[in-house]
Write a protein that holds these residues in place. Structure first.
Motif, PDB file in Angstrom:
ATOM      1  N   GLY A   7      46.488  -0.083 -37.753  1.00 30.28           N
ATOM      2  CA  GLY A   7      47.317  -1.119 -37.937  1.00 30.28           C
ATOM      3  C   GLY A   7      47.829  -2.034 -38.999  1.00 30.28           C
ATOM      4  O   GLY A   7      48.766  -1.524 -39.551  1.00 30.28           O
ATOM      5  N   ASP A   8      48.776  -3.014 -39.606  1.00 30.34           N
ATOM      6  CA  ASP A   8      49.788  -3.347 -39.790  1.00 30.34           C
ATOM      7  C   ASP A   8      48.572  -3.165 -41.097  1.00 30.34           C
ATOM      8  O   ASP A   8      47.656  -3.493 -42.295  1.00 30.34           O
ATOM      9  N   LEU A   9      49.846  -2.167 -41.433  1.00 35.29           N
ATOM     10  CA  LEU A   9      49.527  -2.502 -43.165  1.00 35.29           C
ATOM     11  C   LEU A   9      50.378  -2.899 -44.273  1.00 35.29           C
ATOM     12  O   LEU A   9      50.033  -3.576 -45.582  1.00 35.29           O
ATOM     13  N   ALA A 244      43.819  -5.860 -44.002  1.00 34.68           N
ATOM     14  CA  ALA A 244      43.847  -4.782 -45.035  1.00 34.68           C
ATOM     15  C   ALA A 244      44.637  -5.320 -45.802  1.00 34.68           C
ATOM     16  O   ALA A 244      43.692  -5.742 -47.400  1.00 34.68           O
ATOM     17  N   LEU A 245      44.960  -6.322 -45.569  1.00 35.86           N
ATOM     18  CA  LEU A 245      46.197  -7.154 -46.700  1.00 35.86           C
ATOM     19  C   LEU A 245      45.224  -8.569 -47.733  1.00 35.86           C
ATOM     20  O   LEU A 245      44.974  -8.692 -48.401  1.00 35.86           O
ATOM     21  N   TRP A 246      44.002  -8.871 -46.867  1.00 39.56           N
ATOM     22  CA  TRP A 246      43.221 -10.114 -46.864  1.00 39.56           C
ATOM     23  C   TRP A 246      41.990  -9.616 -47.533  1.00 39.56           C
ATOM     24  O   TRP A 246      40.684 -10.585 -47.537  1.00 39.56           O
ATOM     25  N   GLY A 247      41.935  -8.043 -48.390  1.00 35.05           N
ATOM     26  CA  GLY A 247      40.481  -7.337 -48.556  1.00 35.05           C
ATOM     27  C   GLY A 247      39.233  -7.144 -47.880  1.00 35.05           C
ATOM     28  O   GLY A 247      38.544  -7.009 -48.062  1.00 35.05           O
ATOM     29  N   GLU A 248      40.140  -7.064 -46.307  1.00 38.33           N
ATOM     30  CA  GLU A 248      38.720  -6.157 -45.270  1.00 38.33           C
ATOM     31  C   GLU A 248      38.588  -5.280 -45.321  1.00 38.33           C
ATOM     32  O   GLU A 248      39.027  -4.294 -45.589  1.00 38.33           O
ATOM     33  N   THR A 249      39.807  -4.357 -43.831  1.00 39.36           N
ATOM     34  CA  THR A 249      39.393  -2.913 -44.187  1.00 39.36           C
ATOM     35  C   THR A 249      41.235  -2.572 -43.103  1.00 39.36           C
ATOM     36  O   THR A 249      41.821  -3.552 -42.475  1.00 39.36           O
ATOM     37  N   LEU A 250      41.485  -1.477 -42.965  1.00 38.48           N
ATOM     38  CA  LEU A 250      42.514  -0.759 -42.916  1.00 38.48           C
ATOM     39  C   LEU A 250      41.810  -0.004 -41.868  1.00 38.48           C
ATOM     40  O   LEU A 250      41.199   0.256 -41.763  1.00 38.48           O
ATOM     41  N   THR A 251      42.023   0.027 -40.014  1.00 36.63           N
ATOM     42  CA  THR A 251      41.496   0.275 -39.013  1.00 36.63           C
ATOM     43  C   THR A 251      42.600   1.318 -38.679  1.00 36.63           C
ATOM     44  O   THR A 251      43.971   1.287 -37.976  1.00 36.63           O
ATOM     45  N   GLN A 263      39.162   1.777 -43.466  1.00 38.33           N
ATOM     46  CA  GLN A 263      38.734   2.540 -45.310  1.00 38.33           C
ATOM     47  C   GLN A 263      39.075   1.113 -46.146  1.00 38.33           C
ATOM     48  O   GLN A 263      40.512  -0.202 -46.211  1.00 38.33           O
ATOM     49  N   PRO A 264      38.165   0.231 -46.660  1.00 39.04           N
ATOM     50  CA  PRO A 264      37.853  -0.732 -47.109  1.00 39.04           C
ATOM     51  C   PRO A 264      39.867  -0.953 -48.059  1.00 39.04           C
ATOM     52  O   PRO A 264      40.333  -0.382 -48.848  1.00 39.04           O
ATOM     53  N   SER A 265      39.561  -2.406 -48.031  1.00 46.20           N
ATOM     54  CA  SER A 265      40.897  -2.598 -48.789  1.00 46.20           C
ATOM     55  C   SER A 265      40.668  -1.965 -49.988  1.00 46.20           C
ATOM     56  O   SER A 265      39.585  -3.491 -50.765  1.00 46.20           O
ATOM     57  N   PHE A 266      41.922  -2.349 -50.702  1.00 46.63           N
ATOM     58  CA  PHE A 266      41.522  -2.791 -52.198  1.00 46.63           C
ATOM     59  C   PHE A 266      42.361  -3.679 -52.499  1.00 46.63           C
ATOM     60  O   PHE A 266      42.467  -3.952 -54.177  1.00 46.63           O
ATOM     61  N   GLN A 267      42.745  -4.758 -51.343  1.00 46.31           N
ATOM     62  CA  GLN A 267      43.350  -5.647 -52.760  1.00 46.31           C
ATOM     63  C   GLN A 267      41.926  -7.364 -52.512  1.00 46.31           C
ATOM     64  O   GLN A 267      40.876  -6.845 -51.771  1.00 46.31           O
TER      65      GLN A 267
END
Length: 271
Positions: A7-9, A244-251, A263-267
């Motif tokens: 999804g969106d990076l 991911a941008l909002w502190g959730e996950t990248l899927t 992958q849990p977000s680092f944001q």
């Protein structure tokens, strides 16, 4: 060989590299589709763009609305927005090379089982029509009329699709469908303002994939753009923008088996 989609990076390069490590991605054998919006708002937009350019034999993307915004700024059109994180790209000595690469990326990619777009496909479009319309815009973007396109790209009109549309109105509506669409008004026109959850859609309106007149395609439509929707896998669509941008996950999704990885977000979390 495994084919994945992510999804969106939006500039979340650290999350991307961590997710690729987690799934054991191999650039020599595996392939990856990205749902667009590879840049903006996140901290490492330049690195995300450079990654896609470096690995274009194994990584393919479609253009999202933030990618198009970057291209417009690269062409001297539009205005920077308060939350943009694009200055590192715009000021880079290789900006022209990045611009020329990015403007050759399509709005739609397709194989025998899946179609990749950023936001969605208009309900009454067949796969063949969607491909042809995406190609119309791609031809303009990659050709000598790109400057004129970007000068007229921004805007919410027209909001309703008609095959009789011509000129910049036609190109703008096609672009908005592929890169900005989430829900449709009761009359079938695009609601450009709604960004909230699936459960909160106003009565009478519908998600684009719920439209009563929607043509069900043979291929699964893979898309991003709607972070408040989150992971969504029903009705012949696969939504992969999980915030991911909002502190959730990248899927990531294995396109062959359907297996999902996150992958849990680092944001920092913002909602």
């Amino acid at each position: 060989m495994v084919h994945y989609a992510i999804g969106d990076l939006q500039g979340c390069y650290a999350e991307l590299t961590a997710l690729l490590s987690h799934i054991g991605f191999n650039h020599g054998t595996d392939t990856l589709w990205l749902t667009g919006d590879i840049v903006n708002r996140g901290p490492q937009s330049l690195q995300c763009l450079q990654f896609c350019m470096k690995h274009e034999s194994s990584v393919q993307t479609v253009l999202g609305n933030h990618d198009l915004h970057l291209l417009a700024l690269m062409h001297g059109c539009g205005k920077p927005k308060r939350r943009d994180t694009l200055s590192e790209i715009l000021q880079h000595p290789k900006m022209p090379k990045m611009r020329d690469w990015l403007r050759t990326q399509p709005l739609l990619r397709r194989n025998s089982t899946h179609i990749l777009v950023h936001a969605g496909i208009f309900p009454t479009w067949t796969a063949e029509l969607a491909q042809n319309l995406a190609d119309e815009v791609a031809h303009t973007l990659s050709g000598c009329h790109a400057q004129a396109y970007f000068a007229q790209m921004y805007g919410n009109t027209p909001a309703a699709w008609s095959p009789d549309l011509t000129g910049q109105d036609r190109l703008r509506l096609i672009t908005n469908v592929f890169t900005r669409m989430r829900i449709l008004n009761p009359d079938g026109s695009l609601d450009y303002d709604y960004k909230e959850t699936y459960a909160g859609i106003p009565q009478g309106s519908s998600a684009w994939f719920d439209a009563p007149n929607r043509i069900r395609l043979h291929e699964t439509i893979v898309f991003g753009h709607w972070s408040a929707l989150g992971l969504y896998r029903q009705k012949g669509v696969l939504g992969l923008d999980t915030g991911a941008l909002w502190g959730e996950t990248l899927t990531a999704a294995n396109m062959d088996t359907g297996a999902l990885y996150s992958q849990p977000s680092f944001q920092p979390k913002t909602f």
